[in-house]
Design a protein around this motif. Structure first.
Motif: not given
Length: 961
Positions: A48-51, A298-304, A307-312
């Protein structure tokens, strides 16, 4: 000063991106009409977060590249909290309060079910990644599957099973629509490759760890070691942790996971990945591209950032599908245009309307639906192309879980099957070979491909059913030890089985023999019943003299046969024919005797017709002429005919007939001589149809399939008798069908060979009369032991071990001259062997007769041309046929003079007085006695010649001593 600057810069970028998410970009077209789109996700789940991140980036990317857009979609996100009811409630809220024109549900779960129903009622397109085949876009017109159908991976899964020749699999899936949807498709596909789902294990999402462990121990007791897991990560993680705890992630185990889990491997906990070492999986292939590589960064940077609480974080296929879905929806909204954007058509307002009924139906929904289904473009996950409302599948990637993640070992495509890579020549055919896969590390860190089954540790031995029989102990005999009451099985079939299982298989298979008996020790049924009990799971194998037949193969799988095949007859030998007073009639069959006699008479008649007018020996009183017909024809049998034939046609007929007689007599003499000079025996019955025609009694072995075979051949059931021992066979055949016995015993070749070895001087074998496959071992359907045991049987039967086993139980083959085909009398000569000769004789006789008749009619053409009745013509020609006709040879003899002759010349008139008028006169000269004046003809007077004729009469001189 450099660090604060970077800090403020990062803060500025974050605020700017947040602003983009809430309001349109500054560069957007302010006059663009907003199209509200609802999004229902599980905000706490990684997918859900990634989508959510990917869909937001898709909106930004699309309108950044399409600056002249006239519409703009705005995402309204709701959290389903992993609950189907919450998802339905969120959908109603979006439709009622926001009036969205489409809803995105970017997760594989049960949540889309209710949402899709709501979309059908409100005519709002529902774009979902729900892959379950139970959800059909055909049945739900406003459901658009923006993912591949779960059933599309079935062929890839079964290709792996087929490549390694696994015959059985266990299917483990979660108890919901997602889990159950693939089951029928996978079952059918496995049947298509001669494999089957041996067991289905269904686990609920609420199942405890103890229950999962208990279910795994249950699976561990089965033979099958190939497990196909169709679950989402939540339940699958617990399953593999417990599988490792149960010792099921070791050597000889095979685990295959479906795309729902394979796609999300990167999101699993490292401890779960560690417990999945050696697992194989399939997932849709995503072609690599520079666009995808840039988006991933871009997506990896945006997701972090979001969602900073998600480790992977690893971008997976669900995020790419969500990105493409938003792009397709934005393109569709542009195609529909501003004029199509409108509100909902609501029903007539009443007090009892529900929230759903009060929403109404979307005016833009049908147009937007049609536009989305026609969209086609190349997105991040490959080509976006909807057919029948769902994304089309292409290639699947096959992976092996190794170390901290996955490793690619090959691909599968519908066109070429299993491939090592996708760069192939265009002429490659569809193949499924394990060699086309890369190196696989199996569970237990093994490099050896598991065989897919094994005898479970701690399970009771292989239960081998053996039949209980009162006779034929050479094949199988079951006894019990008097002291230990242990089952002791012996016999030819038992020894073959022991040799195969103990010495020919590459691994040990413990087994024990279990008699097929009732509590009182009697047989519990026939072979069909024993085979059926095996199919029910009461036995793991059947060993004995069990014949491989079609109706039994419907319930069990047979190995290759280990004996010769076929069904034949045992019949008595008849006594020496030389004691028969009518043996001289035996060389020819009755129809040949009758045909020969008929041709004798016919040939005599033809010769008589041809010689009657020109040969004095074929003339005379009627009884003498009839006797001549029979005498002349039958005398040719011994070449004793002394009558000369004058006509050339007669000579031709006689020459051909004499040749026919020569062949017949030679054949007859040879056959009769053979019967009289050599002591021979012959079978009392040579054909099974003889038994049926004469309603003879027939015997067969008790509990054998032969009884059913005879009934299928339309034998009278009352004429069938069953026996249990060779001694009963001998007694029944000795008595014969008329004395309470049988005329023949019909049985399989192995039994007949053994029986004739004991009673070779009295009986013989006729046949085979029916083809069978021979004896084989039976196993339950789909048993992995069948191919292994079949290969071992080949090794045994092709070597010297089989010869030793046969000699142990059957002894050396008996030297029995009576069974030699040359010592058994052949059948009588039949008409079929001489049809050619009779054809030649008939053609020569008939053709000669036709030529003679034509010549006779030509000579009597005056009578045929006369104007009288047909009866008068027949009578006239009959009288003419009966008159003797002088032939040229007689005239010549009359003109021959010798020294011992004297010649007297007299006038013809005087000659007429001395001698009677010669019959050799023209028809016209004799016409005065043929018809009278009363018959309507003028009297024809003899023509008197003008000159005096002289007749030369040759008088033989009488010499006296």
């Amino acid at each position: 000063m450099q660090k604060p600057s970077r800090y403020y810069l990062s803060l500025f970028v974050l605020l700017l991106m947040s602003y983009y998410y809430i309001v349109p970009l500054a560069s957007q077209n302010d006059s663009a009409l907003v199209v509200d789109v609802g999004v229902i996700i599980d905000a706490e789940h990684i997918v859900g977060k990634m989508s959510q991140t990917c869909m937001s980036m898709s909106v930004e990317d699309f309108y950044a590249t399409h600056t002249n857009h006239t519409t703009r979609i705005v995402l309204h996100i709701r959290d389903s909290k992993s609950d189907a009811v919450e998802a339905a409630s969120a959908a109603i809220d979006l439709l009622k309060n926001v009036q969205v024109q489409a809803i995105l549900v970017p997760e594989q779960s049960t949540q889309p079910d209710f949402v899709i129903d709501i979309g059908n009622k409100t005519q709002v397109p529902i774009l979902s990644q729900a892959a379950s085949p139970s959800l059909s876009p055909t049945e739900n017109p406003y459901f658009i599957r923006v993912a591949q159908n779960g059933s599309s991976q079935v062929e890839a899964l079964t290709s792996i099973v087929k490549a390694f020749n696994w015959r059985e699999v266990v299917l483990i899936y979660e108890n919901n629509d997602y889990g159950r949807g693939i089951v029928p498709f996978l079952t059918d596909a496995l049947q298509g490759i001669s494999a089957r789902v041996q067991h289905q294990s269904v686990l609920s999402l609420t199942a405890t760890d103890d229950y999962i462990l208990q279910e795994l121990y249950k699976l561990k007791t089965m033979q099958t070691r190939v497990f196909v897991v169709h679950m989402l990560p939540t339940l699958a993680s617990r399953l593999f942790l417990k599988a490792k705890e149960a010792g099921m992630m070791s050597k000889e185990y095979v685990w295959i996971i479906t795309d729902g889990l394979t796609t999300l491997l990167d999101s699993l906990d490292p401890t779960v990945i560690n417990s999945m070492q050696g697992v194989l999986g399939v997932k849709p292939y995503v072609p690599k591209s520079s666009q995808l590589e840039k988006f991933t960064k871009r997506g990896r940077k945006r997701f972090r950032q979001e969602s900073p609480d998600t480790d992977r974080f690893e971008l997976n296929l669900f995020g790419l599908w969500a990105y493409n879905s938003v792009t397709a929806l934005a393109m569709a909204a542009e195609r529909v245009g501003v004029a199509q954007v409108s509100q909902f058509n609501k029903s007539v307002i009443t007090k009892n309307l529900t929230d759903l009924a009060a929403i109404g139906t979307s005016e833009m929904g049908p147009s937007l639906l049609q536009s989305v289904t026609n969209i086609r473009f190349t997105g991040l996950s490959g080509e976006f192309h909807l057919v029948d409302g769902q994304l089309q599948s292409s290639a699947f990637q096959i992976i092996n879980v190794i170390g901290k993640g996955e490793r690619e070992i090959g691909f599968w495509t519908p066109e070429f099957g299993i491939l090592k890579n996708l760069t192939l020549p265009s002429n490659k055919n569809y193949t499924i070979n394990r060699e086309d896969l890369g190196t696989i590390i199996w569970p237990g860190d093994s490099n050896v491909a598991p065989k897919g089954w094994e005898i479970p540790t701690g399970e009771k031995k292989l239960r081998v059913g053996v039949p209980i029989k009162s006779g034929f102990a050479e094949f199988v005999k079951v006894e019990r030890d008097s002291e230990t009451n242990k089952v002791v099985a012996t016999g030819f079939c038992i020894d073959v089985f022991k040799e195969v299982m103990d010495n020919s298989l590459p691994y040990a298979v413990p087994y024990e023999f279990t008699p097929f008996e009732t509590p009182d020790g009697e047989s519990a049924g026939d072979f069909n019943d024993l085979v059926y009990e095996t199919s029910r799971g009461n036995y793991d194998a059947v060993v004995g003299d069990v014949t491989i037949v079609a109706n039994r193969s419907r319930f069990v799988d047979f190995t290759l046969p280990f004996t010769e095949s076929g069904v034949a007859m045992i019949v008595r030998m008849e006594e020496d024919e030389r004691k028969n007073a009518w043996i001289f009639m035996k060389p020819l069959t009755m129809d040949l005797w009758l045909m020969t006699g008929a041709f004798f008479i016919f040939t005599g008649f033809v010769v008589w017709v041809l010689e009657h007018r020109v040969n004095k020996e074929f003339r005379g009183p009627p009884h003498q002429q009839v006797g001549m017909i029979f005498w002349f024809s039958f005398s040719t049998l011994v070449f004793a005919h002394k009558e000369k034939v004058i006509s050339n046609l007669s000579r031709f007929v006689v020459i051909v007939w004499v040749f026919v007689v020569l062949v017949l007599t030679s054949s007859y003499t040879a056959s009769l001589t053979s019967r009289l000079t050599v002591q021979k025996l012959k079978p009392a019955v040579t054909d099974i149809t003889y038994l049926m025609k004469n309603e003879e009694y027939v015997g067969y072995q008790k509990d054998s399939f032969v009884g059913g075979l005879l009934r299928s051949l339309e034998f009278d059931p009352s004429k069938l008798k069953n026996y249990s021992t060779f001694e009963e066979y001998d007694e029944a055949l000795s008595r014969g069908s008329r004395n309470g016995g049988v005329a023949a015993i019909i049985d399989e070749l192995p039994y007949i060979r053994l029986f004739l070895a004991k009673y070779c001087t009295k009986y013989t074998m006729i046949g085979p009369i029916h083809k069978t496959a021979g004896f084989g071992f039976a196993f339950p359907k789909g048993s992995p032991l069948v191919p292994e045991v079949s290969r071992a049987i080949l090794n045994v039967t092709e070597g010297d071990k089989m010869i030793g086993i046969e000699q142990k139980w059957f002894g050396k083959e008996a030297d029995c001259p009576e069974q030699d085909g040359s010592r058994v009398i052949s059948d009588s000569l039949m008409l079929d062997s001489f049809k050619g000769l009779f054809l030649v004789a008939s053609v020569s006789s008939v053709s000669s007769l036709i030529i003679y008749v034509c010549m006779f009619l030509h000579e009597n053409r005056g009578i045929l041309a006369s104007k009288v009745s047909i009866w008068q013509k027949i009578m006239a020609m009959s009288k003419n046929f009966d008159e003797e006709k002088e032939n040229s040879s007689s005239d010549a003899s009359k003109k021959t003079l010798t020294k011992t002759n004297r010649v007297v010349a007299v006038p013809s008139a005087a000659a007429a007085v001395v001698c009677p008028q010669s019959p050799v006169m023209s028809n016209y000269d004799n016409a005065e006695w043929v018809f009278s004046q009363d018959e309507g003809f003028s009297t024809t007077e003899p023509v008197t010649p003008n000159h005096e004729t002289m007749e030369i009469v040759v008088l033989d001189m009488v010499h006296t001593n």
